[in-house]
Design an enzyme around this catalytic site. Structure first.
Site, PDB file in Angstrom:
ATOM      1  N   ASP A  30      -0.405 -30.399   6.156  1.00  0.00           N
ATOM      2  CA  ASP A  30       0.671 -30.250   5.179  1.00  0.00           C
ATOM      3  C   ASP A  30       1.928 -30.903   5.735  1.00  0.00           C
ATOM      4  O   ASP A  30       2.186 -30.833   6.933  1.00  0.00           O
ATOM      5  CB  ASP A  30       0.930 -28.768   4.869  1.00  0.00           C
ATOM      6  N   LYS A  35       5.898 -24.542   6.935  1.00  0.00           N
ATOM      7  CA  LYS A  35       4.656 -23.887   6.484  1.00  0.00           C
ATOM      8  C   LYS A  35       3.609 -23.930   7.604  1.00  0.00           C
ATOM      9  O   LYS A  35       2.944 -22.929   7.905  1.00  0.00           O
ATOM     10  CB  LYS A  35       4.124 -24.609   5.237  1.00  0.00           C
ATOM     11  N   GLU A 151     -11.702 -27.147  -8.656  1.00  0.00           N
ATOM     12  CA  GLU A 151     -11.844 -25.760  -8.186  1.00  0.00           C
ATOM     13  C   GLU A 151     -11.764 -24.805  -9.371  1.00  0.00           C
ATOM     14  O   GLU A 151     -11.100 -25.091 -10.364  1.00  0.00           O
ATOM     15  CB  GLU A 151     -10.783 -25.446  -7.125  1.00  0.00           C
ATOM     16  N   PHE A 152     -12.437 -23.672  -9.218  1.00  0.00           N
ATOM     17  CA  PHE A 152     -12.419 -22.658 -10.284  1.00  0.00           C
ATOM     18  C   PHE A 152     -12.026 -21.305  -9.699  1.00  0.00           C
ATOM     19  O   PHE A 152     -12.610 -20.272 -10.018  1.00  0.00           O
ATOM     20  CB  PHE A 152     -13.789 -22.588 -10.966  1.00  0.00           C
ATOM     21  N   GLU A 155      -6.541 -16.712  -8.789  1.00  0.00           N
ATOM     22  CA  GLU A 155      -5.644 -16.073  -7.835  1.00  0.00           C
ATOM     23  C   GLU A 155      -5.988 -14.590  -7.775  1.00  0.00           C
ATOM     24  O   GLU A 155      -6.318 -13.974  -8.781  1.00  0.00           O
ATOM     25  CB  GLU A 155      -4.180 -16.257  -8.255  1.00  0.00           C
ATOM     26  N   PHE A 252     -12.785 -12.484 -20.169  1.00  0.00           N
ATOM     27  CA  PHE A 252     -11.595 -13.141 -20.748  1.00  0.00           C
ATOM     28  C   PHE A 252     -11.379 -12.755 -22.207  1.00  0.00           C
ATOM     29  O   PHE A 252     -10.947 -13.545 -23.024  1.00  0.00           O
ATOM     30  CB  PHE A 252     -11.647 -14.663 -20.541  1.00  0.00           C
ATOM     31  N   LEU A 253     -11.714 -11.511 -22.500  1.00  0.00           N
ATOM     32  CA  LEU A 253     -11.450 -10.978 -23.840  1.00  0.00           C
ATOM     33  C   LEU A 253     -10.543  -9.758 -23.738  1.00  0.00           C
ATOM     34  O   LEU A 253     -10.620  -8.853 -24.563  1.00  0.00           O
ATOM     35  CB  LEU A 253     -12.774 -10.621 -24.533  1.00  0.00           C
ATOM     36  N   CYS A 263      -1.845 -22.307 -13.837  1.00  0.00           N
ATOM     37  CA  CYS A 263      -2.928 -23.185 -14.313  1.00  0.00           C
ATOM     38  C   CYS A 263      -3.011 -23.310 -15.826  1.00  0.00           C
ATOM     39  O   CYS A 263      -2.853 -24.399 -16.363  1.00  0.00           O
ATOM     40  CB  CYS A 263      -4.252 -22.684 -13.758  1.00  0.00           C
TER      41      CYS A 263
HETATM   42  C1  UGA Z   1      -7.404 -19.685 -13.741  1.00  0.00           C
HETATM   43  C2  UGA Z   1      -8.926 -19.773 -13.944  1.00  0.00           C
HETATM   44  O1  UGA Z   1      -9.441 -18.482 -14.279  1.00  0.00           O
HETATM   45  C3  UGA Z   1      -9.625 -20.286 -12.691  1.00  0.00           C
HETATM   46  O2  UGA Z   1     -11.005 -20.476 -12.956  1.00  0.00           O
HETATM   47  C4  UGA Z   1      -9.003 -21.635 -12.323  1.00  0.00           C
HETATM   48  O3  UGA Z   1      -9.570 -22.146 -11.127  1.00  0.00           O
HETATM   49  C5  UGA Z   1      -7.520 -21.466 -12.110  1.00  0.00           C
HETATM   50  O4  UGA Z   1      -6.925 -20.957 -13.315  1.00  0.00           O
HETATM   51  C6  UGA Z   1      -6.953 -22.818 -11.765  1.00  0.00           C
HETATM   52  O5  UGA Z   1      -7.019 -23.741 -12.604  1.00  0.00           O
HETATM   53  O6  UGA Z   1      -6.558 -23.030 -10.608  1.00  0.00           O
HETATM   54  P1  UGA Z   1      -5.746 -17.909 -12.586  1.00  0.00           P
HETATM   55  O7  UGA Z   1      -4.669 -18.655 -13.312  1.00  0.00           O
HETATM   56  O8  UGA Z   1      -5.580 -17.610 -11.153  1.00  0.00           O
HETATM   57  O9  UGA Z   1      -7.153 -18.709 -12.735  1.00  0.00           O
HETATM   58  O10 UGA Z   1      -5.923 -16.489 -13.280  1.00  0.00           O
HETATM   59  P2  UGA Z   1      -6.804 -15.868 -14.452  1.00  0.00           P
HETATM   60  O11 UGA Z   1      -7.465 -14.671 -13.934  1.00  0.00           O
HETATM   61  O12 UGA Z   1      -7.627 -16.882 -15.108  1.00  0.00           O
HETATM   62  O13 UGA Z   1      -5.661 -15.383 -15.458  1.00  0.00           O
HETATM   63  C7  UGA Z   1      -4.800 -16.302 -16.138  1.00  0.00           C
HETATM   64  C8  UGA Z   1      -3.937 -15.556 -17.135  1.00  0.00           C
HETATM   65  O14 UGA Z   1      -4.710 -15.097 -18.222  1.00  0.00           O
HETATM   66  C9  UGA Z   1      -3.228 -14.326 -16.574  1.00  0.00           C
HETATM   67  O15 UGA Z   1      -1.913 -14.292 -17.064  1.00  0.00           O
HETATM   68  C10 UGA Z   1      -4.047 -13.165 -17.080  1.00  0.00           C
HETATM   69  O16 UGA Z   1      -3.322 -11.979 -17.200  1.00  0.00           O
HETATM   70  C11 UGA Z   1      -4.477 -13.701 -18.434  1.00  0.00           C
HETATM   71  N1  UGA Z   1      -5.705 -13.093 -18.945  1.00  0.00           N
HETATM   72  C12 UGA Z   1      -6.896 -13.306 -18.325  1.00  0.00           C
HETATM   73  C13 UGA Z   1      -5.665 -12.302 -20.078  1.00  0.00           C
HETATM   74  O17 UGA Z   1      -4.576 -12.082 -20.682  1.00  0.00           O
HETATM   75  N2  UGA Z   1      -6.811 -11.773 -20.558  1.00  0.00           N
HETATM   76  C14 UGA Z   1      -8.011 -11.978 -19.956  1.00  0.00           C
HETATM   77  O18 UGA Z   1      -9.037 -11.463 -20.478  1.00  0.00           O
HETATM   78  C15 UGA Z   1      -8.050 -12.761 -18.808  1.00  0.00           C
END
Ligand code: UGA
Length: 436
Positions: A30, A35, A151-152, A155, A252-253, A263
């Site tokens: 980095d 950091k 990546e998937f 956080e 995710f519902l 993201c």
């Molecule tokens: C998301 C994707 O889930 C990861 O697969 C991906 O790798 C990542 O983005 C990325 O592109 O780096 P992340 O943003 O860390 O991950 O968090 P999520 O758990 O996906 O939540 C995203 C947002 O959606 C949050 O604000 C969460 O509260 C909201 N959410 C999620 C809902 O309101 N309802 C749900 O059912 C799920």
């Protein structure tokens, strides 16, 4: 195998530590000297459960190291990952690729052996071609394959997501690239995680399509939740009822205050820009982005309504519990709490806030909010309490204490962590999402 990870932010650090844990020899690079200094001292730049222990044990085992010197870091590495940020470009929503391009140039200039250069940063379709062109332009005369490997990681659950992925996507048409990437991910493949080999452009698009689809799923259930409130249905039952259909799936519902984070908001906009550039609009994602933006502020209005409407709300106090965009992170990027606090502030409401991990990041973004040391300090004298993020710490609040401290027992639960009948029995005026 030696792996270099350029960019020691969220993705680079988690991926680097996990690769080291699988036995690879990993150097995280980095440009940010402070950091790297802090990492040498065992201090993580982000809050991610389990990351500090993983880093510590792999540093102790001699498999993970840190440097600011790119030439030294990539020397002898067979795989060089680019995991730097691709923020939204100011003004137009395009992904800003300047960091990715700069790394590609430096890698081309300093490469001293054959290697696979892997883009892990979220990058628009065609970026792999650009990276390849930039490296070629530097006159680099080693064999280089440029591969896409999105990546998937979520956080807060990133280590588990890395170690037990639903799938690993590798985008390359090059045999050398395929061979090295198979070696990189062999420990996971042995764990039976499927590896999907596709073209580089397909891999780049898979990342955006996945995030846009998940954002769409959330937005869909959020709008169904609004309808549930109007027609007297329960969105959790509806989610369960549709999610049990394998074609839809239960994840995710969860209806809530709108998605945030580093993201979904950024990646949906970047996908729309690509769609515009190629004259192939994705109207469904356009609607999702718009609906989600307005939803966050609408949640502020929901809290104002709980206070008795705009006039009654002026001068009252609201406690916001949970400020980060989701639990188990200190990330405030595009958190719904920011828009909610702004809407409340604009309506003349005084806001007190508390978050288990995000206070430091939240303070400069929410100057109007009085930051408190505990949920109970925030609740003291509040006319309404709003749960914005579903941290475990808020799942079993001490209700007699809450009632004694608050000015009025009004709870707006934007994450549906409590049951309406329990809250009524506890003597609260209780509002939630999609449940009448
Ligand atoms: C998301 C994707 O889930 C990861 O697969 C991906 O790798 C990542 O983005 C990325 O592109 O780096 P992340 O943003 O860390 O991950 O968090 P999520 O758990 O996906 O939540 C995203 C947002 O959606 C949050 O604000 C969460 O509260 C909201 N959410 C999620 C809902 O309101 N309802 C749900 O059912 C799920």
């Amino acid at each position: 195998m030696k792996i270099a990870m350029v960019g020691s932010g969220y993705v680079g650090l988690v991926s680097g530590a996990c690769f080291a844990d699988f036995g690879h020899d990993v150097v995280c690079i980095d440009k940010d000297q402070s950091k790297i200094d802090r990492l040498h001292d065992g201090v993580m730049p982000i809050y991610e459960p389990g990351l500090d222990a993983l880093v510590e044990s792999n540093v102790a085992a001699g498999r993970l190291s840190f440097t600011t010197d790119l030439a030294e870091g990539i020397a002898g590495a067979q795989a060089i990952f680019i995991a730097v940020g691709t923020p939204s470009r100011r003004g137009d929503g395009h992904a800003d690729l300047s960091f990715v391009h700069a790394v590609a140039r430096e890698v081309g200039e300093k490469l001293a052996n054959d290697a696979v250069v892997v883009t892990k940063s979220t990058v628009p379709v065609g970026t792999g071609d650009e990276v390849e062109r930039i490296i070629a332009e530097t006159g680099c005369n080693h064999r280089v394959a440029v591969v896409s490997n999105p990546e998937f990681l979520r956080e807060g659950a990133a280590i588990a997501d890395f170690k037990r992925p639903d799938r690993i996507v590798i985008g390359t048409e090059d045999d050398f690239g395929r061979e090295v990437m198979r070696e990189v991910y062999r420990p996971l493949f042995l764990n039976e995680s499927p590896i999907l080999f596709v073209s580089r452009r397909s891999a780049e698009l898979i990342k955006y399509a996945a995030n846009a689809f998940l954002a769409t799923k959330i937005t869909f259930i959020n709008e169904i939740a609004d309808l549930c409130e109007k027609v007297g249905a329960n969105v959790q039952d509806v989610s369960r009822g549709i999610g049990m259909d394998n074609r839809i799936g239960p994840k995710f519902l969860h209806a809530g205050p709108g998605y945030g984070g580093s993201c979904f908001p950024k990646d949906t906009l970047a996908l729309l820009k690509t769609a515009e550039d190629y004259d192939s609009p994705i109207r469904i994602v356009e609607a999702v982005a718009k609906v989600n933006e307005s939803r966050k502020r609408a949640m502020g209005r929901k809290v104002i309504d709980a206070l008795g409407g705009p006039e009654a709300a002026r001068g009252k106090k609201v406690a916001l519990l949970g400020l980060t965009f989701k639990p188990n992170t200190d990330d405030m990027r595009d958190s719904p709490a920011i828009a909610i606090a702004q809407a409340l502030g604009d309506a003349g409401v005084n806001v007190a806030g508390y978050d288990p991990e995000g206070m430091e990041q939240a303070a400069p973004l929410m100057p109007e909010v009085q930051m408190c040391k505990s949920p109970y300090e925030a609740i003291e004298g509040a006319d309404a309490i709003a749960i914005v993020t579903e941290w475990d710490a808020f799942r079993a609040l001490d209700f007699p204490r809450v009632k004694a401290l608050a000015n009025a027992p009004v709870l707006v639960d934007l994450r549906n962590i409590y049951k309406p009948d329990h809250m009524l029995a506890a003597g609260f005026t209780y509002l939630s999402i999609g449940r009448s």
